[in-house]
Design a protein around this motif. Structure first.
Motif, PDB file in Angstrom:
ATOM      1  N   SER A  28      31.275  36.729  31.704  1.00 14.99           N
ATOM      2  CA  SER A  28      31.544  36.555  33.117  1.00 14.99           C
ATOM      3  C   SER A  28      30.233  36.185  33.796  1.00 14.99           C
ATOM      4  N   VAL A  81      36.277  34.649  35.017  1.00 14.05           N
ATOM      5  CA  VAL A  81      35.746  34.786  36.374  1.00 14.05           C
ATOM      6  C   VAL A  81      36.884  34.891  37.377  1.00 14.05           C
ATOM      7  N   LYS A 124      34.423  35.041  42.818  1.00 15.46           N
ATOM      8  CA  LYS A 124      33.113  34.562  42.396  1.00 15.46           C
ATOM      9  C   LYS A 124      33.003  33.040  42.414  1.00 15.46           C
ATOM     10  N   THR A 126      40.689  32.209  34.930  1.00 16.68           N
ATOM     11  CA  THR A 126      40.555  32.792  36.266  1.00 16.68           C
ATOM     12  C   THR A 126      41.933  33.194  36.787  1.00 16.68           C
TER      13      THR A 126
END
Length: 262
Positions: free
Chosen positions: A180, A215, A219, A239
């Motif tokens: 990550s 992620v 972010k 994601t």
């Protein structure tokens, strides 16, 4: 950054205004860089950053400063495990689908990779990690072989860092890396606010065949202080559905697969 020409450096008040402008434009500033730009010592820059932080205009981090926003602050691990937890659980579950029997993989010490570890199940895999909780999670599984890097233990991150950790993986090869990051930007790549995090992840990237970035959407479009790697180093991004369609298209144009968890 454009160099500010001044024989003796800007007066303190003007210099601080310029620092804030540079921070706004670049998303992060470093002490050494500012020292060269303004022609003053690094100690002078550190005092400027201390004053600006006291005024609520930025957040100091190791080696520099970032904007004063929640996305820029490196939270302790136990706080990160509950932040955006629903998205992280789904991302971890999705990422586990890309782990197969007899894979040799690496997991970083992130809370999202911990969720992946929880979903490996009974797959027979070898796992390299610097994360204490990842070791704790996988160490009890008979079908999983765990190699922990060692190194200096960071209590906030519950992870091992430093030259010892980096040297311990010298000469190894990892088939699949799952990691990550603190921030993701389509132009800047992936970044961290913690220097040792960035250095260790660069080392992992250098020994990995396939790189999977886990992620959550909080972010995305975020620049942290230290660039870990450009986007071209990533093969797949996993994601959540908070990612914008335009960003998906921009990433896919660069030949990177985007997987969105349900």
């Amino acid at each position: 950054m454009k160099k500010v020409v001044s024989q003796e450096g800007l007066l303190g008040m003007n210099r601080k205004k310029e620092i804030v402008k540079l921070l706004t434009n670049s998303g992060a500033v470093r002490v050494a860089q500012l020292s060269k730009i303004f022609g003053v010592t690094e100690e002078t820059i550190r005092r400027d950053l201390e004053k600006l932080e006291a005024e609520g205009q930025l957040k100091r981090v190791h080696g520099g400063a970032v904007p004063l926003s929640e996305s820029s602050i490196e939270l302790p691990f136990l706080e990160r495990t509950v932040k955006n937890i629903e998205q992280k659980i789904k991302i971890g579950q999705m990422a586990a689908n890309f782990v197969n029997d007899r894979d040799i993989i690496a997991l970083d010490s992130s809370s999202t990779c911990l969720e992946l570890a929880k979903n490996i199940g009974d797959k027979k895999v070898s796992v390299l990690t610097n994360g204490f909780f990842v070791v704790q999670e996988l160490g009890q599984k008979h079908d999983v072989s765990v190699l922990c890097t060692g190194g200096y233990y960071n209590a906030d991150h519950h992870a091992f860092f430093g030259h010892s950790a980096e040297n311990s993986i010298e000469g190894l090869h990892i088939g699949k890396l799952f990691l990550s990051c603190k921030g993701f930007d389509v132009n800047w790549g992936i970044s961290e606010s913690h220097e040792q995090q960035a250095m260790f992840k660069r080392k992992l990237l250098s020994i990995a065949g396939q790189v999977n970035l886990l992620v959550d959407s909080s972010k995305l479009n975020v620049k942290a202080l230290i660039q870990t790697a450009p986007l071209e180093k990533i093969h797949r991004i996993i994601t959540d559905n908070g990612i914008e369609d335009a960003l998906v298209k921009s990433i896919e144009k660069q030949g990177i697969e985007v997987i969105i968890s349900n």
